[in-house]
Design a protein around this motif. Structure first.
Motif, PDB file in Angstrom:
ATOM      1  N   ASN A 541      46.263  42.701  43.034  1.00 19.74           N
ATOM      2  CA  ASN A 541      45.352  43.829  43.248  1.00 19.74           C
ATOM      3  C   ASN A 541      45.040  44.571  41.960  1.00 19.74           C
ATOM      4  N   SER A 543      46.848  46.030  39.896  1.00 23.53           N
ATOM      5  CA  SER A 543      47.624  47.253  39.685  1.00 23.53           C
ATOM      6  C   SER A 543      49.085  46.867  39.591  1.00 23.53           C
ATOM      7  N   GLY A 546      50.949  44.920  42.670  1.00 20.54           N
ATOM      8  CA  GLY A 546      50.558  43.627  43.206  1.00 20.54           C
ATOM      9  C   GLY A 546      51.471  42.492  42.790  1.00 20.54           C
ATOM     10  N   ALA A 554      43.214  36.211  41.923  1.00 20.82           N
ATOM     11  CA  ALA A 554      43.037  37.667  41.875  1.00 20.82           C
ATOM     12  C   ALA A 554      41.555  38.038  41.896  1.00 20.82           C
ATOM     13  N   TRP A 557      40.331  37.675  45.316  1.00 20.89           N
ATOM     14  CA  TRP A 557      40.767  38.837  46.119  1.00 20.89           C
ATOM     15  C   TRP A 557      39.827  40.018  45.912  1.00 20.89           C
ATOM     16  N   ALA A 558      39.388  40.238  44.672  1.00 18.80           N
ATOM     17  CA  ALA A 558      38.530  41.382  44.371  1.00 18.80           C
ATOM     18  C   ALA A 558      37.222  41.313  45.156  1.00 18.80           C
ATOM     19  N   GLN A 561      38.072  41.955  48.885  1.00 18.41           N
ATOM     20  CA  GLN A 561      38.402  43.337  49.247  1.00 18.41           C
ATOM     21  C   GLN A 561      37.152  44.143  49.565  1.00 18.41           C
ATOM     22  N   GLU A 565      36.654  47.389  52.059  1.00 21.41           N
ATOM     23  CA  GLU A 565      36.616  48.692  51.383  1.00 21.41           C
ATOM     24  C   GLU A 565      35.219  49.128  50.971  1.00 21.41           C
ATOM     25  N   SER A 569      35.851  49.854  46.993  1.00 22.25           N
ATOM     26  CA  SER A 569      36.681  48.732  46.575  1.00 22.25           C
ATOM     27  C   SER A 569      36.876  48.714  45.066  1.00 22.25           C
ATOM     28  N   TRP A 570      37.921  48.015  44.642  1.00 20.84           N
ATOM     29  CA  TRP A 570      38.286  47.950  43.207  1.00 20.84           C
ATOM     30  C   TRP A 570      37.152  47.373  42.380  1.00 20.84           C
TER      31      TRP A 570
END
Length: 960
Positions: A541, A543, A546, A554, A557-558, A561, A565, A569-570
């Motif tokens: 994540n 951060s 994670g 990763a 995942w972004a 997400q 979100e 989201s990130w």
């Protein structure tokens, strides 16, 4: 007596097992010791406060501690770090730190023993060879062993477990069963030296250490250093330094004792450098001579690799010993860092071994950079090609990195948090050299490239795995941060961005460059980019919480997400430059992310970035200056009366969505990051997709400019809009198709849409095409009757008598008629009211006449003469000034109308006519009206009535 003190009293009595046991009440004036038996059933407490060092102010208390075989300190409080230091210094000076001690902390019923403060007793526990810490729940009286050492070591709980007992008596019984025995005080000498734990005692025959003197040593024997670096000894030494405020001194001590390490390097031991020098310096070589030298150079390279491999496989005992010692020194420095961050809770004693911390560091990030020996064996997985110097085929190639003029921007918080964005900073653009040579030739070239560039690092094209990973990390760190290890994962992401930008922007490796050397460069850099991205590790994540996963996972995942979100989201929060790079990674890594998801993320970022730029404008707004909004309004409206005031052109008021894209980049900042991002919207197959996003940008801009009054974050703005605007949820979701009619209705809601004559068709017929009525006085149209020629409505008749007496009646009649003519919505005066977007004007009227008069009054004589004579440039300038006065200065009524120029030119002749009549009435020598000066104190309805009646005969207008 409080429950805590009652619990402490019960504990003291339970511990009382010897007739010579004494008590000292610890308070501001720590009293002399007394026998427990001299007290009754309860203790009597004074009202003094508790000061830690007060224990040592009375000589009686100090003597009792020194002479005791064991002393017990009871506390229910905590002290600040400075008081811990002061308490340690006082106890050390009086040489009482070595006395065996039991520290008893009385805590609350709900308190976790691990969260208990041990700040009062930590100096004594850290220094004494025999010590025990108990936590006692003051409600239940149950004791828990927090830590123990020396003679009490057997009471120490196993890692991850707690040793809880029924009461203190049970603890004493166990001590008896374990035959815990302490040396008598008579045989114990006073000292300021301390033990560093059981392992230390065993290895050094119970040697004691004076911490202060140890840290002052410039160098100690390697054998002694090895003992100090044992896990238990270093933890104990760090704890002692923590309580004494000497962690910084301990760090300096460890750094002083780092050993000079001999690292096995791939070096020239077989004359390759001399051969290369001959090739480069002798320009008269024949073809056969060059071929011979190349062959010799290749053989020298092979011999150097074989020697390197041999040294790697058989390092000397000395070299191995130094490497081990340096690794343990690095672990000790990590221990110091951990203690610096620790507070004085019981958890400070729950120190994992250096071995465990080492495992954590290695698994979390390769922050401890060691120049590891490279694996350059013939079977190592690597990119191989032909070297342009030695002409060796199937050679491991290299990527040479040039020295940056500045690395500071690569070590900022921004670079650490957003490495993809930092990689696109201008100073990184020229990092990669265009030379294509094998790794061994690159090493021989040293700090200069074949193009005489300043080279700081050379990366072999080996896989980013195993021992080679550390070498590559080291070289990347040298180039990006000049050796500052800020985290391997972030630095590799930053470097990968530089590689990608080089491939995309440099002509010497462009995909459109058909030159064989350019294609060779592109293959080499492309291989390294793919290898780094595929084998780099980062947090799932992004951060600290994670799990460590492969970088492509990763990135995937972004994108995923965003589905849950959305705008929060990130990936959407990532700075624009780095966000664009994430879109690029989705292409480069060929991630299995649905195309619709990538497009939705792209569109959402445009919404978020637009909001960010708008809120930045609000943040920087000063003194109500709204000039920053003008470029944004161009995203919505086609033309403007004056800057910031759109022109109402009916159905043609809004710009076509296609025009928005041509100016959006400039409005959003105009930088390369913005332009690069907007290219992702170029050439979309469906024009409706672009139109859909254009409408979103327009609506968001409209709401931010006209409804948001102060700066806030984009996230808060979106929350506000969702709560206030019915269409907000659809606007902020790029996958929802927007109805064009609803969007246009919102964007054009600032314009006046009422009927000038209301629902009265007769009134509409009487007022014609609504060109504004002529001037009746130098201040404006008639106040006695409607100024439209075909309208016979009068507000005053001669039968009304004195104008002053009927002024209010005239105002009422006039207001009622003007509201009917201009579609006014209840104005008490019938005159234009202030217009504040997003509310539409309350009538179709505006301050045309008075604005013309005010602009005229500010002109000098020559300017007036030019306007009166009809000079085109002067008239156009006058119209522009009148328009500005109406729209920007007055800001009343329908300031958006497109007819201001038409109406100004239409009434200008009547204005000049009444000026001439007013000049004659005022008996001025200049009867042209050019010298007439407005007396603004007479701009009242009564004065204008009088003036209008006196001018009636001169301008030919009837009264009443």
């Amino acid at each position: 007596m409080g429950s805590v003190m009652q619990s402490q009293q019960r504990t003291v009595r339970a511990l009382h097992a010897h007739p010579e046991d004494n008590i000292v009440f610890w308070s501001s004036d720590c009293s002399s010791s007394r026998s427990i038996d001299s007290f009754g059933s309860t203790f009597s407490y004074d009202s003094g406060g508790t000061i830690p060092t007060s224990i040592f102010r009375g000589s009686g208390a100090v003597k009792e501690i020194r002479d005791s075989e064991l002393w017990v300190l009871l506390t229910d409080g905590e002290i600040c770090p400075y008081d811990v230091l002061e308490l340690t210094q006082a106890a050390d000076a009086l040489e009482v730190l070595h006395v065996p001690v039991i520290l008893i902390i009385t805590g609350s019923r709900l308190a976790d023993p691990n969260d208990s403060s041990i700040s009062v007793g930590i100096p004594f526990f850290a220094s004494a060879r025999e010590a025990l810490i108990l936590h006692i729940n003051h409600r239940t009286g149950t004791p828990t062993v927090i830590d123990a050492k020396g003679a009490f070591e057997q009471l120490k709980p196993e890692p991850g477990k707690r040793s809880c007992y029924t009461d203190v008596s049970e603890v004493l019984e166990i001590c008896e069963k374990l035959a815990i025995c302490l040396a008598p005080s008579s045989g114990r000498r006073s000292t300021r030296a301390v033990s560093l734990g059981a392992e230390w005692d065993q290895e050094t025959s119970n040697s004691l250490v004076q911490v202060g003197k140890l840290l002052e040593q410039d160098q100690i024997r390697r054998s002694d250093l090895s003992l100090l670096l044992m896990d238990e000894a270093m933890n104990q030494l760090a704890l002692l330094c923590k309580t004494r405020g000497q962690l910084g001194d301990l760090r300096d001590f460890l750094l002083r004792h780092k050993q000079q390490e001999t690292v096995v390097r791939l070096e020239d031991r077989h004359g390759a450098s001399a051969i290369m020098e001959s090739m480069q310096s002798n320009y008269s070589l024949t073809h056969l001579q060059k071929q011979s030298l190349m062959e010799r150079l290749r053989r020298a390279h092979t011999a150097n690799r074989e020697t390197f491999q041999s040294l790697q496989d058989s390092p000397s005992e000395e070299s191995q010993a130094i490497s081990r010692l340096n690794r343990r020194s690095n672990d000790a420095l990590q221990t110091v860092a951990e203690f610096e961050k620790s507070s004085y809770t019981a958890e400070i004693l729950d120190r994992r071994s250096n071995r465990a911390m080492r495992a954590k560091v290695v698994s979390s990030a390769d922050t401890a950079v060691h120049l590891a020996v490279l694996d350059l064996s013939d079977d190592v997985d690597a990119y191989r090609s032909t070297c342009s110097i030695c002409c060796g085929e199937e050679q491991i190639m290299s990527v040479a990195l040039k020295r940056l003029t500045s690395v500071e921007n690569n070590t900022t918080d921004f670079a650490l948090n957003f490495p993809l964005a930092a990689g696109l900073l201008k100073h990184n653009a020229e990092m990669i050299s265009s030379q294509v040579v094998c790794f061994q030739c690159s090493l021989l070239l040293g700090s200069r490239s074949i193009y005489q560039e300043d080279i700081v690092a050379a990366l072999p094209t080996v896989r980013y795995i195993g021992p080679n990973r550390k070498y590559l990390n080291h070289q990347i760190t040298l180039a990006i941060t000049a050796g500052l290890a800020t985290g391997a994962s972030g630095q590799v992401q930053l470097f990968a961005t530089i590689l990608d930008r080089t491939l995309e922007t440099k002509t010497w490796c462009s995909k459109d460059n058909n030159d064989s050397e350019a294609q060779a460069r592109r293959k080499l850099l492309g291989w390294m980019l793919q290898d780094l991205l595929q084998n780099c590790q980062c947090r799932m994540n992004f951060s600290e919480t994670g799990l460590w996963v492969p970088y492509p996972e990763a990135v995937k995942w972004a994108f995923g997400q965003y589905s849950t979100e959305g705008l929060d989201s990130w990936i959407i929060q990532y700075p624009l430059a780095g966000f664009t790079q994430l879109l690029r990674w989705a292409e480069v890594l060929q991630l299995s992310v649905p195309r619709r998801t990538v497009e939705a993320v792209r569109d959402a970022k445009l919404i978020h970035h637009t909001a960010t730029v708008l809120m930045h404008g609000l943040l920087n707004e000063k003194d109500g200056d709204r000039s920053w909004t003008y470029p944004f309004l161009r995203l919505i409206y086609r033309d403007f009366n004056v800057p910031g005031i759109p022109q109402d052109q009916g159905d043609s008021s809004l710009i076509p969505s296609s025009d928005l894209w041509s100016i959006l980049g400039e409005v959003l900042g105009g930088g390369q990051d913005v332009q690069r991002f907007l290219t992702y919207f170029d050439g979309l197959a469906q024009e409706e997709v672009r139109a859909n996003m254009a409408r979103r940008v327009q609506i968001l801009t409209f709401w931010a400019l006209f409804t948001q009054k102060g700066h806030t974050t984009p996230k808060t703005l979106f929350l506000i809009l969702r709560a206030r605007e019915p269409l907000a949820s659809a606007i902020l979701d790029p996958q929802v198709v927007l109805p064009t009619e609803a969007v246009e209705e919102i964007l054009m809601s600032i314009f006046y849409r009422g009927s000038e004559a209301g629902d009265n068709s007769t009134a509409g017929d009487m007022h014609g095409d609504y060109i504004r009525p002529p001037f009746a006085t130098p201040f404006g149209a008639s106040v006695l009757h409607c100024g439209y020629p075909r309208c016979g409505v009068s507000f005053f008749s001669r039968q009304d008598g004195d104008p002053e007496a009927v002024a209010n009646d005239i105002r009422v009649r006039r207001a009622e008629h003007l509201n009917k003519v201009y579609g006014g919505k209840g104005s008490q005066t019938g005159l234009p009211e202030p217009t504040v977007a997003p509310k539409a004007p309350t009538s179709n009227n505006h301050n045309l006449h008075i604005s013309i008069a005010r602009v005229w009054s500010r002109l000098n004589l020559d300017e007036r003469r030019a306007v009166a004579s009809g000079e085109s440039h002067a008239v156009a300038t006058f119209v522009d000034k009148a328009r500005y006065e109406i729209c920007a200065t007055s800001h009343r009524g329908n300031i958006y109308t497109e007819n201001i120029e038409r109406d100004t030119l239409a009434v200008l002749p009547s204005f000049l006519k009444v000026l001439r009549a007013a000049s004659i009435e005022a008996k001025l020598s200049d009867t042209t009206g050019l010298s007439y000066q407005h007396d603004w104190t007479k701009n009242t309805i009564v004065e204008k009535m009088k003036l209008e009646m006196s001018l009636t005969l001169r301008v030919g207008m009837p009264v009443g």
